[in-house]
Design a protein around this motif. Structure first.
Motif, PDB file in Angstrom:
ATOM      1  N   SER A  39       0.049  -1.333  -0.325  1.00  0.00           N
ATOM      2  CA  SER A  39       0.224  -0.116  -0.290  1.00  0.00           C
ATOM      3  C   SER A  39       1.051   0.568  -0.083  1.00  0.00           C
ATOM      4  N   CYS A  40       1.626   1.470   0.974  1.00  0.00           N
ATOM      5  CA  CYS A  40       3.092   2.460   0.719  1.00  0.00           C
ATOM      6  C   CYS A  40       3.028   2.831  -0.900  1.00  0.00           C
ATOM      7  N   ALA A  41       3.150   1.909  -1.678  1.00  0.00           N
ATOM      8  CA  ALA A  41       3.812   2.194  -2.734  1.00  0.00           C
ATOM      9  C   ALA A  41       2.833   2.931  -3.228  1.00  0.00           C
ATOM     10  N   THR A  42       1.966   3.256  -3.182  1.00  0.00           N
ATOM     11  CA  THR A  42       0.864   4.055  -3.687  1.00  0.00           C
ATOM     12  C   THR A  42       1.077   5.495  -3.185  1.00  0.00           C
ATOM     13  N   VAL A  43       1.247   5.817  -2.110  1.00  0.00           N
ATOM     14  CA  VAL A  43       0.669   6.691  -0.977  1.00  0.00           C
ATOM     15  C   VAL A  43       1.566   7.911  -1.768  1.00  0.00           C
ATOM     16  N   PRO A  44       2.435   8.147  -2.562  1.00  0.00           N
ATOM     17  CA  PRO A  44       3.070   9.351  -3.139  1.00  0.00           C
ATOM     18  C   PRO A  44       2.275   9.762  -4.468  1.00  0.00           C
TER      19      PRO A  44
END
Length: 250
Positions: A38-43
């Motif tokens: 999920s962190c991959a989509t935060v930016p």
């Protein structure tokens, strides 16, 4: 003979006795992997241009599809415990070795259907201004409500698709969804009630800053494995490894 929600949950608790350590550890590993994905989509979530929104949606879709493979691995882990088979932490990656395209197709179909209903809400959240804020809130809420209802209906019909793909390694994605819908006839209400019965536990687990959920999630997963086995009328059999009387071509 169909077993009640209370009976299935009791079976789940009894089978998890002495296995809580590995079950919780397994769930922690799954959660960490899903968080990292999920962190991959935060930016990308900060994009406010049409192109940026599209990129964010595509990235979220890819992450969701990969996550579905780990969810399938989780189902495999608890299904192995349920049936008295050998189970290990590496079961989390089992779907990657079982023609993963089948799991991905099922997840993609369900995700696309849900996205159709959620897309207007997402677009409004990116494009709303002060002038049309109230209007956007109303439309967005309606779209979210409709999307939630659609997701619920899909879950009732296709709840067993992943389990079927795990059992039938040659079964196609569409065939698993069709068979799931057929098996869920007369079981949708029972499945809904079982999920509903865990809301209190989930609420209590949330009060502990989510720590309690590390035990509740395995409890839920174990119960769902028993529900699937019960739908196949396997719980009353002496041999849980007896072949299932369904052809992969269903």
């Amino acid at each position: 003979m169909k077993h009640s929600s209370a009976e299935l949950k009791e079976m789940a608790r009894n089978n998890l006795a002495g296995k809580w350590g590995i079950a919780v550890g397994f769930s922690v590993l799954e959660i960490l992997i899903l968080i990292l994905l999920s962190c991959a989509t935060v930016p990308l979530a900060r994009a406010y241009t049409p192109f940026g929104i599209i990129i964010y949606l595509i990235a979220s879709l890819i992450v969701g599809l990969i996550g579905s493979l780990f969810s399938a691995g989780s189902a495999y882990f608890f299904l192995n415990i349920c049936r008295g088979r050998e189970y290990r932490i590496s079961d989390l990656f089992a779907a990657f070795k079982m023609h993963p395209d089948r799991f991905l197709i099922v997840a993609l179909i369900l995700t696309l259907i849900e996205t159709v209903f959620q897309f207007p809400s997402l677009m409004l959240s990116f494009s709303s201004t002060t002038e049309n804020f109230s209007y956007s809130i109303i439309i967005s809420s309606l779209c979210t409500l409709v999307g939630s209802v659609v997701s619920l209906i899909l879950s009732l019909f296709f709840a067993l698709s992943t389990y079927l793909l795990l059992d039938f390694t040659e079964m196609g994605a569409i065939a698993s969804m069709k068979l799931s819908a057929r098996l869920m006839r007369g079981n949708k209400g029972r499945y809904f009630y079982i999920n509903l019965s865990f809301l209190g536990w989930i609420f209590l687990g949330s009060l502990s800053f989510g720590i309690g959920l590390l035990w509740i999630q395995p409890y839920i997963n174990m119960t769902m494995a028993y529900f699937y086995t019960d739908v196949l009328h396997q719980l009353d059999r002496r041999d849980p490894e007896m072949s299932i009387n369904f052809k992969a071509s269903c």
